[in-house]
Design a protein around this motif. Structure first.
Motif, mmCIF file in Angstrom:
data_model
loop_
_atom_site.group_PDB
_atom_site.id
_atom_site.type_symbol
_atom_site.label_atom_id
_atom_site.label_comp_id
_atom_site.label_asym_id
_atom_site.label_seq_id
_atom_site.Cartn_x
_atom_site.Cartn_y
_atom_site.Cartn_z
ATOM 1 N N ASN A 112 0.824 -1.203 0.000
ATOM 2 C CA ASN A 112 0.000 0.000 0.000
ATOM 3 C C ASN A 112 0.862 1.259 0.000
ATOM 4 O OD1 ASN A 112 -1.999 1.876 0.182
ATOM 5 N ND2 ASN A 112 -2.702 1.296 2.224
ATOM 6 N N LEU A 113 1.080 1.825 -1.189
ATOM 7 C CA LEU A 113 1.884 3.034 -1.295
ATOM 8 C C LEU A 113 1.155 4.266 -0.771
ATOM 9 C CD1 LEU A 113 3.729 2.794 -4.730
ATOM 10 C CD2 LEU A 113 4.499 2.102 -2.460
ATOM 11 N N ALA A 114 -0.137 4.131 -0.499
ATOM 12 C CA ALA A 114 -0.879 5.262 0.066
ATOM 13 C C ALA A 114 -0.312 5.661 1.422
ATOM 14 C CB ALA A 114 -2.358 4.905 0.201
ATOM 15 N N ASN A 115 0.450 4.781 2.052
ATOM 16 C CA ASN A 115 1.085 5.103 3.327
ATOM 17 C C ASN A 115 2.094 6.240 3.199
ATOM 18 O OD1 ASN A 115 -0.329 3.099 4.663
ATOM 19 N ND2 ASN A 115 1.271 1.564 4.365
ATOM 20 N N LEU A 116 2.502 6.546 1.963
ATOM 21 C CA LEU A 116 3.495 7.596 1.753
ATOM 22 C C LEU A 116 2.875 8.916 1.337
ATOM 23 C CD1 LEU A 116 6.253 5.592 -0.138
ATOM 24 C CD2 LEU A 116 6.240 6.279 2.250
ATOM 25 N N VAL A 117 1.561 9.004 1.336
ATOM 26 C CA VAL A 117 0.889 10.224 0.900
ATOM 27 C C VAL A 117 1.080 11.343 1.919
ATOM 28 C CG1 VAL A 117 -1.367 11.261 0.421
ATOM 29 C CG2 VAL A 117 -0.797 9.022 -0.523
ATOM 30 N N GLY A 118 1.155 12.559 1.418
ATOM 31 C CA GLY A 118 1.218 13.725 2.301
ATOM 32 C C GLY A 118 2.528 13.808 3.053
ATOM 33 N N ASN A 119 2.449 14.171 4.334
ATOM 34 C CA ASN A 119 3.653 14.338 5.146
ATOM 35 C C ASN A 119 4.044 13.070 5.880
ATOM 36 O OD1 ASN A 119 3.972 17.083 4.533
ATOM 37 N ND2 ASN A 119 2.381 17.637 6.011
ATOM 38 N N ASN A 120 3.360 11.994 5.593
ATOM 39 C CA ASN A 120 3.653 10.727 6.235
ATOM 40 C C ASN A 120 5.034 10.239 5.803
ATOM 41 O OD1 ASN A 120 3.743 8.179 7.268
ATOM 42 N ND2 ASN A 120 1.746 7.553 6.511
ATOM 43 N N ILE A 121 5.948 10.128 6.738
ATOM 44 C CA ILE A 121 7.307 9.708 6.400
ATOM 45 C C ILE A 121 7.591 8.305 6.921
ATOM 46 C CG2 ILE A 121 8.226 12.049 6.322
ATOM 47 C CD1 ILE A 121 9.361 11.611 9.116
ATOM 48 N N ALA A 122 6.532 7.606 7.304
ATOM 49 C CA ALA A 122 6.713 6.236 7.786
ATOM 50 C C ALA A 122 7.308 5.373 6.689
ATOM 51 C CB ALA A 122 5.370 5.664 8.228
ATOM 52 N N LYS A 123 8.247 4.532 7.049
ATOM 53 C CA LYS A 123 8.885 3.662 6.082
ATOM 54 C C LYS A 123 8.012 2.436 5.816
ATOM 55 C CE LYS A 123 13.639 4.988 7.179
ATOM 56 N NZ LYS A 123 14.983 4.506 7.572
ATOM 57 N N LEU A 124 8.210 1.850 4.647
ATOM 58 C CA LEU A 124 7.501 0.626 4.311
ATOM 59 C C LEU A 124 8.304 -0.549 4.859
ATOM 60 C CD1 LEU A 124 6.519 1.493 0.636
ATOM 61 C CD2 LEU A 124 5.053 1.544 2.645
ATOM 62 N N ASP A 125 8.065 -0.850 6.124
ATOM 63 C CA ASP A 125 8.883 -1.857 6.804
ATOM 64 C C ASP A 125 8.826 -3.219 6.132
ATOM 65 O OD1 ASP A 125 9.707 -0.044 8.714
ATOM 66 O OD2 ASP A 125 7.994 -0.449 10.029
ATOM 67 N N GLU A 126 7.687 -3.523 5.477
ATOM 68 C CA GLU A 126 7.568 -4.843 4.853
ATOM 69 C C GLU A 126 8.490 -4.995 3.647
ATOM 70 O OE1 GLU A 126 3.898 -2.612 3.120
ATOM 71 O OE2 GLU A 126 5.299 -2.450 4.801
ATOM 72 N N ARG A 155 5.896 14.016 -2.465
ATOM 73 C CA ARG A 155 5.586 14.399 -1.083
ATOM 74 C C ARG A 155 6.674 15.295 -0.483
ATOM 75 N NH1 ARG A 155 7.868 11.232 3.087
ATOM 76 N NH2 ARG A 155 9.128 9.485 2.336
ATOM 77 N N GLN A 156 7.814 15.401 -1.182
ATOM 78 C CA GLN A 156 8.882 16.267 -0.698
ATOM 79 C C GLN A 156 8.905 17.618 -1.411
ATOM 80 O OE1 GLN A 156 12.759 14.084 -0.063
ATOM 81 N NE2 GLN A 156 11.638 12.421 -1.067
#
Length: 301
Positions: free
Chosen positions: A102-116, A195-196
């Motif tokens: 789910n690349l939507a996790n990177l939308v906006g200011n969300n900087i959480a890494k895709l741990d999987e 997002r940057q």
């Protein structure tokens, strides 16, 4: 089998013979008796039949004992890079498991890494092709769409991603077009980049745009280049109705179709690119293009 019978029959007909005697019960066809004009033709057919038989034998061996197996594609349904790989997998009839990311996790200011992804690709990008090597039972992870596609082409050469001929540098041209998309457009439109980008001045203008405007500008710039390159070779009346003047879809088309989809998402006007739109329409009804579209993926929203 039928091919073996064909070879034997051709050998029989290729053998020069004497005129049949009156006692022949089963005379051979007339052209077999001293039929020297038939010999070179029969010889070519025999060689062709042997090549076909060998090819089929090799394919059967690969199907029974493939060097790689258990394919998994880590993909996002709207990822253009993943889409390219899906197209090649579908065209080559390679079975695989779809693993949604789910690349939507990177939308906006969300900087959480895709741990999987971090243990499979340190760049934390998709697509990732995961598979097992039969000889060692080792699991491999390949990244970068064109590198994955090159691996698939090398190990599954049937239904090639390249034109059959390099006449007029056709094969080279389709590689060029593929790289324009892969290197010249795609990196400037992906989520991690956008997002940057908060504000940027468009080169050669006084216009300042946000990330979405930045992507839109670069997509249009790349499509303009592709249109100019391919329209001089496109000739649907001669069957040259795919990218670069090819008579069959190639790696260039596999890069173009997802890119045009993304252009629509960014509201890029496609009117200035009639050749590209025509190529897209020519691909629309092909089965493997249908199988790879975002709407037909397990994680489609």
């Amino acid at each position: 089998d039928l091919l073996s019978q064909l070879i034997e029959q051709l050998k029989l007909r290729a053998e020069p013979d004497t005129t049949p005697s009156k006692d022949d019960i089963n005379p051979k066809p007339a052209y077999c008796y001293g039929a020297k004009p038939f010999l070179p033709i029969a010889g070519h057919f025999i060689q062709l039949a042997k090549v076909i038989e060998h090819s089929l034998h090799m394919d059967n061996n690969n199907n029974n004992n493939p060097p790689y197996h258990s394919f998994k594609l880590h993909s996002y349904y709207r990822s253009t890079a993943s889409w390219r790989v899906r197209l090649v997998l579908a065209m080559k009839n390679i079975k695989y498991e779809y693993v949604p990311v789910n690349l939507a996790n990177l939308v906006g200011n969300n900087i959480a890494k895709l741990d999987e992804l971090s243990d499979k690709n340190t760049m934390e990008q998709i697509p990732i092709l995961e598979f097992v090597e039969s000889a060692t039972n080792k699991t491999h992870y390949l990244t970068q769409s064109l590198a994955i596609i090159d691996f698939l082409e090398e190990n599954f050469p049937s239904n090639s991603i390249y034109p059959k001929s390099n006449k007029g540098l056709l094969r080279t041209r389709v590689k060029q077009c593929a790289e324009i998309v892969n290197s010249g457009i795609a990196p400037l439109q992906n989520i991690a980049m956008l997002r940057q980008v908060k504000q940027v001045e468009v080169t050669g203008t006084n216009e300042c745009v946000d990330g979405r405007g930045f992507a839109k500008h670069n997509i249009a710039r790349g499509l303009k280049s592709l249109e100019l390159l391919t329209k001089q070779y496109y000739n649907a009346e001669k069957g040259e109705k795919f990218f670069g003047g090819s008579t069959q879809p190639t790696i260039a088309d596999f890069c173009l179709i997802p890119q045009l989809y993304n252009a629509n998402r960014f509201e890029v006007d496609l009117t200035p690119y009639p050749t590209l739109v025509a190529i897209r329409d020519n691909c629309a009804d092909i089965s493997y293009f249908k199988a790879a579209v975002p709407e037909n993926q397990p994680d489609a929203k």
